[in-house]
Design an enzyme around this catalytic site. Structure first.
Site, PDB file in Angstrom:
ATOM      1  CG  ASN A  10      -2.165   1.036   0.893  1.00  0.00           C
ATOM      2  OD1 ASN A  10      -2.662   1.435   2.016  1.00  0.00           O
ATOM      3  ND2 ASN A  10      -2.339   1.433  -0.074  1.00  0.00           N
ATOM      4  CG  ASP A 123       5.884  -4.381  -6.262  1.00  0.00           C
ATOM      5  OD1 ASP A 123       6.121  -3.309  -6.114  1.00  0.00           O
ATOM      6  OD2 ASP A 123       5.826  -5.154  -5.140  1.00  0.00           O
TER       7      ASP A 123
END
Ligand code: 4NP
Length: 151
Positions: A10, A123
Site C-alpha cells: 500500500n 511491482d
C-alpha cells in the site's frame, strides 16, 4: 459504489490507483468512493513511496496525503468491489473471505479488459524509475476502462 484498490505494501501500486481514481471522481463528478490497502503490514502509517509520489505529481496528481493501511476482513463489508494488483494479493484476500458474497467482490484489476495480456500490475518497488511511469499508465488505462464500462 465503493471501490478498494489493494496491493502488497500500500505504498506503490494501490495508492497510485486510488489517486488516479480519486482525481477522476473529483474532475468528472462521479458518484464513487475509493480507498486503498495492502495485504501486508510492513508499511502501515507510511506515506506512498517517494518515487510514486513524484511520478504522480508529474501527472498532476497529489498522493502525498495518503497513508498505508492493511486490508482487513471488515473491508468486505465496507466495499462493493475490491481490486487486487496481482495474483498474490488476490490469493491473500481470498483466504480471508468468509463466504461467496465476499469472494464475488474480489477481482484482479487487469481482469477488467481482455486486451491486457498480463493480468498483474508489475511491482515497481525494487525496479527503476521507468517502472513507476509504466505502472501509472497501466493503472490509468484500467481505471478509465472501469469508469466507462463497469460502474
Ligand atoms: P506495493 O509495493 O505492493 O505496490 O506497495 C511494495 C512495497 C513494499 C514492499 C513490497 C512491495 N516491501 O516488501 O516492503
Amino acid at each position: 459504489m465503493k471501490i478498494l484498490m489493494v496491493c502488497l505494501g500500500n505504498i506503490c501500486r494501490s495508492p497510485m490507483a486510488e489517486g488516479i481514481l480519486r482525481d477522476k471522481i473529483n474532475k468528472q463528478g462521479l458518484d464513487l468512493f475509493v480507498d486503498s490497502a495492502g495485504t501486508a503490514a510492513y508499511h502501515i502509517g507510511e506515506a506512498p513511496d517517494r518515487r510514486m509520489i513524484h511520478t504522480a505529481a508529474h501527472k498532476g496528481i497529489n498522493i502525498g496525503d495518503l497513508k498505508a493501511r492493511q486490508f482487513c476482513v471488515s473491508d468486505f463489508d465496507d466495499f462493493d468491489r475490491i481490486y487486487a494488483m496481482d495474483q498474490s494479493n488476490l490469493d491473500n484476500m481470498k483466504m480471508l473471505a468468509r463466504n461467496d458474497e465476499d469472494l464475488d467482490k474480489l477481482d484482479l484489476l487487469l481482469n477488467c479488459k481482455d486486451s491486457f495480456s498480463k493480468k498483474s500490475v508489475p511491482d515497481p518497488y525494487y525496479g527503476g524509475g521507468d517502472g513507476f511511469v509504466a505502472v501509472f499508465n497501466l493503472l490509468e488505462e484500467a481505471i478509465d476502462y472501469i469508469i466507462n464500462n463497469k460502474v
